[in-house]
Design a protein around this motif. Structure first.
Motif, mmCIF file in Angstrom:
data_model
loop_
_atom_site.group_PDB
_atom_site.id
_atom_site.type_symbol
_atom_site.label_atom_id
_atom_site.label_comp_id
_atom_site.label_asym_id
_atom_site.label_seq_id
_atom_site.Cartn_x
_atom_site.Cartn_y
_atom_site.Cartn_z
ATOM 1 N N ALA A 1 -3.505 -15.047 10.151
ATOM 2 C CA ALA A 1 -4.594 -15.330 11.082
ATOM 3 C C ALA A 1 -4.806 -14.157 12.033
ATOM 4 N N VAL A 2 -3.719 -13.459 12.370
ATOM 5 C CA VAL A 2 -3.809 -12.280 13.239
ATOM 6 C C VAL A 2 -4.388 -11.104 12.469
ATOM 7 N N ASN A 3 -3.956 -10.923 11.214
ATOM 8 C CA ASN A 3 -4.472 -9.847 10.377
ATOM 9 C C ASN A 3 -4.627 -10.348 8.936
ATOM 10 N N ARG B 1 -5.862 -9.059 6.290
ATOM 11 C CA ARG B 1 -5.566 -8.077 5.239
ATOM 12 C C ARG B 1 -4.098 -8.106 4.825
ATOM 13 N N LEU B 2 -3.241 -8.564 5.692
ATOM 14 C CA LEU B 2 -1.808 -8.617 5.415
ATOM 15 C C LEU B 2 -1.494 -9.559 4.252
ATOM 16 N N ARG B 3 -2.295 -10.596 4.080
ATOM 17 C CA ARG B 3 -2.073 -11.586 3.021
ATOM 18 C C ARG B 3 -1.941 -10.924 1.645
ATOM 19 N N GLY B 4 -2.829 -10.011 1.307
ATOM 20 C CA GLY B 4 -2.818 -9.365 -0.005
ATOM 21 C C GLY B 4 -1.598 -8.497 -0.256
ATOM 22 N N TYR B 5 -0.941 -8.052 0.780
ATOM 23 C CA TYR B 5 0.271 -7.247 0.627
ATOM 24 C C TYR B 5 1.519 -8.114 0.466
#
Length: 89
Positions: free
Chosen positions: A35-37, A39-43
């Motif tokens: 929720a904060v970033n 883009r981090l999900r995909g990593y």
């Protein structure tokens, strides 16, 4: 509150905030970080929402047991470390 910390190696690719969360499971804790970033999900997760093979997670010093559903419990004072798993020799 549980604390989620990401490896410095991930910072080369995406912002990795340290997150404090009251989540009861690893999945919910990671969702707080995403929720904060977003883009981090995909990593960290693959297309099915499972932990990527090149990512290791430790909760209170113990390796994650459930890389598929991410249902491992978090305590109120848990320390979660999300690392890139290294391979090779």
């Amino acid at each position: 509150m549980a604390r989620i910390v990401f490896t410095p190696q991930l910072r080369r690719f995406v912002e990795t905030p340290e997150v404090q969360t009251s989540a009861a499971s690893l999945r919910d804790g990671l969702e707080a970080a995403f929720a904060v970033n977003p883009r981090l999900r995909g990593y960290v997760l693959d297309e099915q929402g499972h932990l990527r093979a090149n990512v290791a997670v430790f909760i209170d010093g113990r390796r994650l047991r459930d890389g598929r559903d991410l249902s491992d419990a978090l305590a109120a004072d848990s320390a979660v470390h999300v690392l890139q798993a290294l391979s090779g020799g």
